[in-house]
Motif scaffolding. Structure first.
Motif, mmCIF file in Angstrom:
data_model
loop_
_atom_site.group_PDB
_atom_site.id
_atom_site.type_symbol
_atom_site.label_atom_id
_atom_site.label_comp_id
_atom_site.label_asym_id
_atom_site.label_seq_id
_atom_site.Cartn_x
_atom_site.Cartn_y
_atom_site.Cartn_z
ATOM 1 N N SER A 156 0.800 -1.218 0.000
ATOM 2 C CA SER A 156 0.000 0.000 0.000
ATOM 3 C C SER A 156 0.836 1.272 0.000
ATOM 4 N N GLY A 157 2.140 1.152 0.312
ATOM 5 C CA GLY A 157 2.981 2.343 0.327
ATOM 6 C C GLY A 157 4.104 2.227 1.327
ATOM 7 N N THR A 158 4.484 3.345 1.881
ATOM 8 C CA THR A 158 5.540 3.384 2.887
ATOM 9 C C THR A 158 5.078 2.635 4.137
ATOM 10 N N GLU A 159 6.009 2.435 5.072
ATOM 11 C CA GLU A 159 5.652 1.695 6.283
ATOM 12 C C GLU A 159 4.491 2.344 7.017
ATOM 13 N N GLU A 160 4.523 3.665 7.163
ATOM 14 C CA GLU A 160 3.458 4.367 7.891
ATOM 15 C C GLU A 160 2.119 4.182 7.196
ATOM 16 N N VAL A 161 2.103 4.307 5.878
ATOM 17 C CA VAL A 161 0.866 4.159 5.108
ATOM 18 C C VAL A 161 0.367 2.722 5.167
ATOM 19 N N GLN A 162 1.263 1.774 4.925
ATOM 20 C CA GLN A 162 0.865 0.367 4.910
ATOM 21 C C GLN A 162 0.314 -0.072 6.254
#
Length: 209
Positions: free
Chosen positions: A113-119
């Motif tokens: 889904s994206g970067t660690e924060e986004v995922q």
């Protein structure tokens, strides 16, 4: 006017609607398998038909590794000399599964889904680490084709970072999936889709690599 090759090159099979995540950007309203999904013998019939066409097969899902027969099917595809590419979120891709996929010469795309924060915000705690571990297991066995990310307003500002991430795990390719207003995304499509200017900026960023 240049000639366009309209020959069929691959078939995409969405083999199940089952998924362990409930992503807000899911285009298929995933969760539980559909009651009319192909059983094992029907699926093998599909593989034979694709092999007869002489094209590649992309196995998507939502999450194909939730099919109990997935290793049997990828093994059968190998017997047919059918090139297979499988897209997974990586949650169920452990060393044993990686060995199975390597034995059947299945190339793997890990969807994120994206970067660690986004995922972690979208898919839950631990999902980012599990996806990267799955990618690394596949890379070690020479079957990691690439990483795939949804291009949304959550990821549009992080494309250079995602490119570096793909390189770091040994991915041969990086794909940025375009956003489709269907499934669960119908109601929030306008809130998640990047603007035309953001799309253009991403194209320049990727082209610069």
């Amino acid at each position: 006017m240049p000639e366009v090759d309209f020959n069929l090159k691959y078939v995409v099979w969405s083999c199940t609607q089952a998924c362990n995540f409930h992503c807000l950007h899911c285009a298929k309203d995933a969760g539980n398998p559909l009651p009319n999904e192909l059983n094992t013998e029907e699926a093998k019939g599909l593989l034979r038909q694709v092999a007869e066409l002489g094209v590649d097969l992309f196995i998507a899902g939502v999450e194909p590794l939730l099919r109990p027969d997935i290793t049997e099917l990828t093994g059968y595809a190998a017997q047919l000399s059918l090139p297979v590419y499988l897209k997974t979120n990586g949650w169920y891709l452990d060393e044993r599964m990686a060995d199975h996929l390597a034995a059947s010469r299945t190339q793997v795309i890990v969807g994120m889904s994206g970067t660690e924060e986004v995922q972690e915000r979208i898919r839950g705690k631990g999902s980012y680490r599990r996806a990267l571990e799955a990618a690394q297991l596949c890379a070690e066995r020479g079957i990691l084709l690439g990483l795939s990310f949804w291009l949304t307003r959550f990821t549009v500002d992080h494309v250079p970072e995602l490119v570096e991430l793909a390189i770091s795990v040994g991915a041969k390719e990086l794909s940025l999936a375009d956003y489709i207003p269907q499934g669960r995304t119908k109601e929030i499509y306008k809130k998640l889709v990047p603007s035309p200017e953001e799309y253009e900026r991403v194209l320049h960023q990727v082209g610069a690599r």
